[in-house]
Write a protein that holds these residues in place. Sequence first.
Motif, PDB file in Angstrom:
ATOM      1  N   CYS A  68      -0.971  14.547   4.137  1.00  0.00           N
ATOM      2  CA  CYS A  68      -1.396  14.392   2.746  1.00  0.00           C
ATOM      3  C   CYS A  68      -0.294  14.821   1.783  1.00  0.00           C
ATOM      4  CB  CYS A  68      -2.675  15.167   2.485  1.00  0.00           C
ATOM      5  SG  CYS A  68      -3.429  14.713   0.910  1.00  0.00           S
ATOM      6  N   VAL A 100       2.459  12.223   1.741  1.00  0.00           N
ATOM      7  CA  VAL A 100       2.044  11.056   0.962  1.00  0.00           C
ATOM      8  C   VAL A 100       2.158  11.362  -0.526  1.00  0.00           C
ATOM      9  CG1 VAL A 100       0.070   9.608   0.354  1.00  0.00           C
ATOM     10  CG2 VAL A 100       0.561  10.099   2.742  1.00  0.00           C
ATOM     11  N   LEU A 143       0.299   3.521  -5.687  1.00  0.00           N
ATOM     12  CA  LEU A 143      -0.368   4.030  -4.501  1.00  0.00           C
ATOM     13  C   LEU A 143       0.592   3.976  -3.324  1.00  0.00           C
ATOM     14  CD1 LEU A 143      -3.918   2.436  -4.837  1.00  0.00           C
ATOM     15  CD2 LEU A 143      -3.160   4.706  -5.515  1.00  0.00           C
ATOM     16  N   LYS A 200       1.268   4.987   0.989  1.00  0.00           N
ATOM     17  CA  LYS A 200       0.734   5.343   2.296  1.00  0.00           C
ATOM     18  C   LYS A 200       1.871   5.935   3.108  1.00  0.00           C
ATOM     19  CE  LYS A 200      -3.034   2.078   2.705  1.00  0.00           C
ATOM     20  NZ  LYS A 200      -3.786   1.310   3.691  1.00  0.00           N
ATOM     21  N   VAL A 225      -8.134   7.906   8.531  1.00  0.00           N
ATOM     22  CA  VAL A 225      -6.828   7.919   7.860  1.00  0.00           C
ATOM     23  C   VAL A 225      -6.298   6.535   7.498  1.00  0.00           C
ATOM     24  CG1 VAL A 225      -6.169  10.099   8.938  1.00  0.00           C
ATOM     25  CG2 VAL A 225      -5.492   7.945  10.015  1.00  0.00           C
ATOM     26  N   SER A 258      -6.779   4.669   5.045  1.00  0.00           N
ATOM     27  CA  SER A 258      -6.402   4.498   3.638  1.00  0.00           C
ATOM     28  C   SER A 258      -5.156   5.306   3.264  1.00  0.00           C
ATOM     29  CB  SER A 258      -7.573   4.908   2.729  1.00  0.00           C
ATOM     30  OG  SER A 258      -7.850   6.280   2.878  1.00  0.00           O
ATOM     31  N   CYS A 259      -4.691   6.184   4.145  1.00  0.00           N
ATOM     32  CA  CYS A 259      -3.546   7.056   3.826  1.00  0.00           C
ATOM     33  C   CYS A 259      -2.295   6.744   4.649  1.00  0.00           C
ATOM     34  CB  CYS A 259      -3.898   8.514   4.080  1.00  0.00           C
ATOM     35  SG  CYS A 259      -5.157   9.170   2.997  1.00  0.00           S
ATOM     36  N   VAL A 260      -2.445   5.991   5.720  1.00  0.00           N
ATOM     37  CA  VAL A 260      -1.334   5.762   6.644  1.00  0.00           C
ATOM     38  C   VAL A 260      -1.053   4.270   6.746  1.00  0.00           C
ATOM     39  CG1 VAL A 260      -0.507   6.146   9.003  1.00  0.00           C
ATOM     40  CG2 VAL A 260      -1.999   7.836   7.939  1.00  0.00           C
ATOM     41  N   GLU A 261       0.229   3.928   6.744  1.00  0.00           N
ATOM     42  CA  GLU A 261       0.640   2.524   6.853  1.00  0.00           C
ATOM     43  C   GLU A 261       0.075   1.891   8.122  1.00  0.00           C
ATOM     44  OE1 GLU A 261       4.873   2.791   6.954  1.00  0.00           O
ATOM     45  OE2 GLU A 261       5.058   2.854   4.781  1.00  0.00           O
ATOM     46  N   CYS A 317      -7.726  12.487   3.345  1.00  0.00           N
ATOM     47  CA  CYS A 317      -7.446  11.153   2.793  1.00  0.00           C
ATOM     48  C   CYS A 317      -8.323  10.855   1.585  1.00  0.00           C
ATOM     49  CB  CYS A 317      -7.644  10.080   3.858  1.00  0.00           C
ATOM     50  SG  CYS A 317      -6.167   9.815   4.850  1.00  0.00           S
ATOM     51  N   CYS A 342      -6.910  12.785  -1.383  1.00  0.00           N
ATOM     52  CA  CYS A 342      -5.500  12.582  -1.703  1.00  0.00           C
ATOM     53  C   CYS A 342      -5.376  11.872  -3.045  1.00  0.00           C
ATOM     54  CB  CYS A 342      -4.813  11.790  -0.596  1.00  0.00           C
ATOM     55  SG  CYS A 342      -3.042  11.625  -0.848  1.00  0.00           S
ATOM     56  N   CYS A 389      -3.197   8.432  -2.760  1.00  0.00           N
ATOM     57  CA  CYS A 389      -3.556   7.407  -1.764  1.00  0.00           C
ATOM     58  C   CYS A 389      -4.470   6.370  -2.353  1.00  0.00           C
ATOM     59  CB  CYS A 389      -4.226   8.066  -0.565  1.00  0.00           C
ATOM     60  SG  CYS A 389      -3.196   9.315   0.206  1.00  0.00           S
TER      61      CYS A 389
END
Length: 176
Positions: free
Chosen positions: A23, A26, A57, A59, A104, A106-109, A170, A173, A176
């Motif tokens: 987090c 990001v 935004l 990720k 996760v 929505s937060c990680v590619e 997430c 965050c 994000c």
Amino acid sequence: MSSLQHHVARMLKPGGWLLALICFAVAGAAAAKAVSSPGALLAPRQIASAQTPLFTLAKLGIGDMSAKEQANLWKLVDEYATVDALQEFCGIKLNLQRRALNAVGSCVEAASLKKVFSKFRSKKGEYLKQWQTLHGEEEAKKTICDRFKTKLTEYSKIMSGQINEAATACRNCFFC
């Protein structure tokens, strides 16, 4: 098997800091991107008229992690695969991949998630095959699963808690 217990116990403790690290990374990446964007340093009146948004935004991806963080990530993936393989061998499906994606995604590619999940599935398959080879006979399987029954319940609770922490991180965050 005591080495498995030691290995897993050691692996489950750092999960919380890894989620927090994700987090913060990001947030840092998004802040850096926002500062470097053309509209980031405009006065308030100029911001209103600018076409470029103030924040973008972002990720997190594996490439955003240091070499040490990446090494720790792969170690954790390996250790989680070990536990999940034993759980599945004993008839317990944790659905870690689906739950992690929901937590996760929505937060990680997406590309990084694919890479991590691919490695996880590969390692889990290897460990599951080893459990089958070493303890595949019904009596041996029952003995091993009975032996680890309490620990498997504990591991499951810890892993579920860490997935819930990741989901909360997430959701909370800012970038994000």
